[in-house]
Write a protein that holds these residues in place. Structure first.
Motif, short mmCIF file in Angstrom:
data_model
loop_
_atom_site.label_atom_id
_atom_site.label_comp_id
_atom_site.label_asym_id
_atom_site.label_seq_id
_atom_site.Cartn_x
_atom_site.Cartn_y
_atom_site.Cartn_z
N GLU A 91 -7.64 16.29 10.65
CA GLU A 91 -8.43 16.26 9.42
C GLU A 91 -9.56 17.28 9.47
O GLU A 91 -10.18 17.46 10.53
N PRO A 92 -9.86 17.93 8.35
CA PRO A 92 -11.01 18.84 8.34
C PRO A 92 -12.30 18.08 8.66
O PRO A 92 -12.40 16.87 8.40
N SER A 93 -13.26 18.78 9.24
CA SER A 93 -14.46 18.11 9.75
C SER A 93 -15.20 17.31 8.68
O SER A 93 -15.69 16.22 8.97
N SER A 94 -15.26 17.82 7.45
CA SER A 94 -16.01 17.10 6.41
C SER A 94 -15.39 15.73 6.16
O SER A 94 -16.10 14.72 6.09
N ARG A 95 -14.06 15.71 6.00
CA ARG A 95 -13.39 14.43 5.74
C ARG A 95 -13.51 13.51 6.96
O ARG A 95 -13.72 12.30 6.84
N LEU A 96 -13.38 14.10 8.12
CA LEU A 96 -13.48 13.32 9.36
C LEU A 96 -14.85 12.63 9.46
O LEU A 96 -14.94 11.43 9.73
N ILE A 97 -15.91 13.39 9.21
CA ILE A 97 -17.27 12.82 9.31
C ILE A 97 -17.47 11.72 8.27
O ILE A 97 -18.03 10.66 8.56
N GLU A 98 -16.97 11.97 7.04
CA GLU A 98 -17.07 10.93 5.99
C GLU A 98 -16.40 9.64 6.42
O GLU A 98 -16.94 8.55 6.26
N LYS A 99 -15.19 9.78 6.98
CA LYS A 99 -14.44 8.59 7.40
C LYS A 99 -15.14 7.87 8.55
O LYS A 99 -15.17 6.65 8.60
N LEU A 100 -15.71 8.63 9.48
CA LEU A 100 -16.42 8.02 10.61
C LEU A 100 -17.62 7.24 10.10
O LEU A 100 -17.92 6.14 10.56
N ASN A 101 -18.30 7.83 9.13
CA ASN A 101 -19.45 7.16 8.49
C ASN A 101 -19.03 5.82 7.91
O ASN A 101 -19.67 4.79 8.16
N LYS A 102 -17.91 5.83 7.17
CA LYS A 102 -17.42 4.59 6.55
C LYS A 102 -17.02 3.56 7.61
O LYS A 102 -17.11 2.36 7.39
N ARG A 103 -16.57 4.04 8.77
CA ARG A 103 -16.16 3.12 9.85
C ARG A 103 -17.38 2.59 10.60
O ARG A 103 -17.24 1.79 11.53
N GLY A 104 -18.59 3.06 10.24
CA GLY A 104 -19.82 2.50 10.83
C GLY A 104 -20.38 3.30 11.99
O GLY A 104 -21.35 2.87 12.63
N TYR A 105 -19.79 4.45 12.28
CA TYR A 105 -20.34 5.28 13.36
C TYR A 105 -21.52 6.08 12.83
O TYR A 105 -21.54 6.47 11.66
N SER A 106 -22.53 6.34 13.70
CA SER A 106 -23.71 7.03 13.17
C SER A 106 -24.17 8.21 14.03
O SER A 106 -24.92 9.05 13.56
N LYS A 107 -23.74 8.26 15.29
CA LYS A 107 -24.22 9.37 16.15
C LYS A 107 -23.03 10.11 16.73
O LYS A 107 -22.28 9.56 17.54
N VAL A 108 -22.88 11.35 16.29
CA VAL A 108 -21.70 12.12 16.66
C VAL A 108 -22.10 13.34 17.48
O VAL A 108 -23.01 14.07 17.11
#
Ligand SMILES: NC(=O)c1ccc[n+]([C@@H]2O[C@H](COP(=O)([O-])OP(=O)(O)OC[C@H]3O[C@@H](n4cnc5c(N)ncnc54)[C@H](OP(=O)(O)O)[C@@H]3O)[C@@H](O)[C@H]2O)c1
Length: 179
Positions: A91-108
């Motif tokens: 997945e492109p980074s933008s979509r990946l970060i959005e999905k991680l955000n929705k999954r509750g992750y906050s520090k990447v």
């Protein structure tokens, strides 16, 4: 969601020594100690497939940290993927970060290599760059980003000397300019 790019490099900006795959034979013990403590403070670590190949023998999977490997053929790795511990994505980074955000992750933490760094910076997904400079010159090796056009300014947030020989940790905030 804060995304930090963390890398170690030589004074001439090489993130690998020549064409050697591993980095731990030239990085200082102080950088390794700092980097391992940094890993503990983040809940996601993203890397390129070649970085994963170079580091997989020392990666210890943990439920406290999701490792994501970027590859254009994630299906090839379905036999070693472990949900919420080791995932492979195209997945492109933008979509990946959005999905991680929705999954509750906050520090990447993005940890290279140069291809993946370039992709995240091009997509304006890196907030800070934390670079360790080892007082070494290699002449040849990979760079921080793939050799292609970027136009990014940074603002220094802090400098720390990690040891007597002068290994420096530099922390920058990224400012994206328009071309
Ligand atoms: N000094 C440091 O701090 C540091 C940190 C990390 C790595 N390194 C070193 O850097 C070297 C590897 O760096 P590298 O730049 O050659 O490789 P890399 O960025 O780690 O991995 C490149 C691979 O990532 C995948 N990839 C790249 N962009 C992608 C995208 N937009 N979407 C999906 N997949 C994508 C592709 O995998 P597929 O080919 O599977 O499709 C590509 O071949 C290693 O030697 C490592 O030790 C140094």
């Amino acid at each position: 969601m804060k995304v930090i790019l963390a890398m170690v490099m030589s004074l001439d900006g090489k993130t690998t020594k020549w064409d050697e795959a591993g980095i731990y034979n030239w990085t200082s013990p102080e950088d390794r100690e700092y980097f391992f403590s940094l890993r503990e403070k983040n809940d996601v670590i993203i890397m390129g497939r070649k970085t994963f190949d170079a580091a997989k023998s020392v990666i210890k999977l943990s439920p406290r940290c999701l490792r994501i490997v970027m590859t254009r053929t994630p299906q090839k790795y379905s036999n070693i993927a472990v949900k919420e511990m080791l995932e492979f994505t195209d997945e492109p980074s933008s979509r990946l970060i959005e999905k991680l955000n929705k999954r509750g992750y906050s520090k990447v933490l993005v940890v290279g290599g140069e291809q993946v760094n370039f992709h995240f910076l091009k997509e304006k997904r890196i907030d800070e760059i934390w670079i360790t400079i080892e007082p070494l010159l290699f002449g040849l090796g990979n760079s921080l980003v793939s050799p292609s056009r970027l136009n990014i300014t940074m603002e220094l947030k802090g400098v720390r000397k990690l040891n007597k020989k002068g290994t420096l940790l530099l922390k920058y905030r990224v400012i994206y300019n328009s071309f």
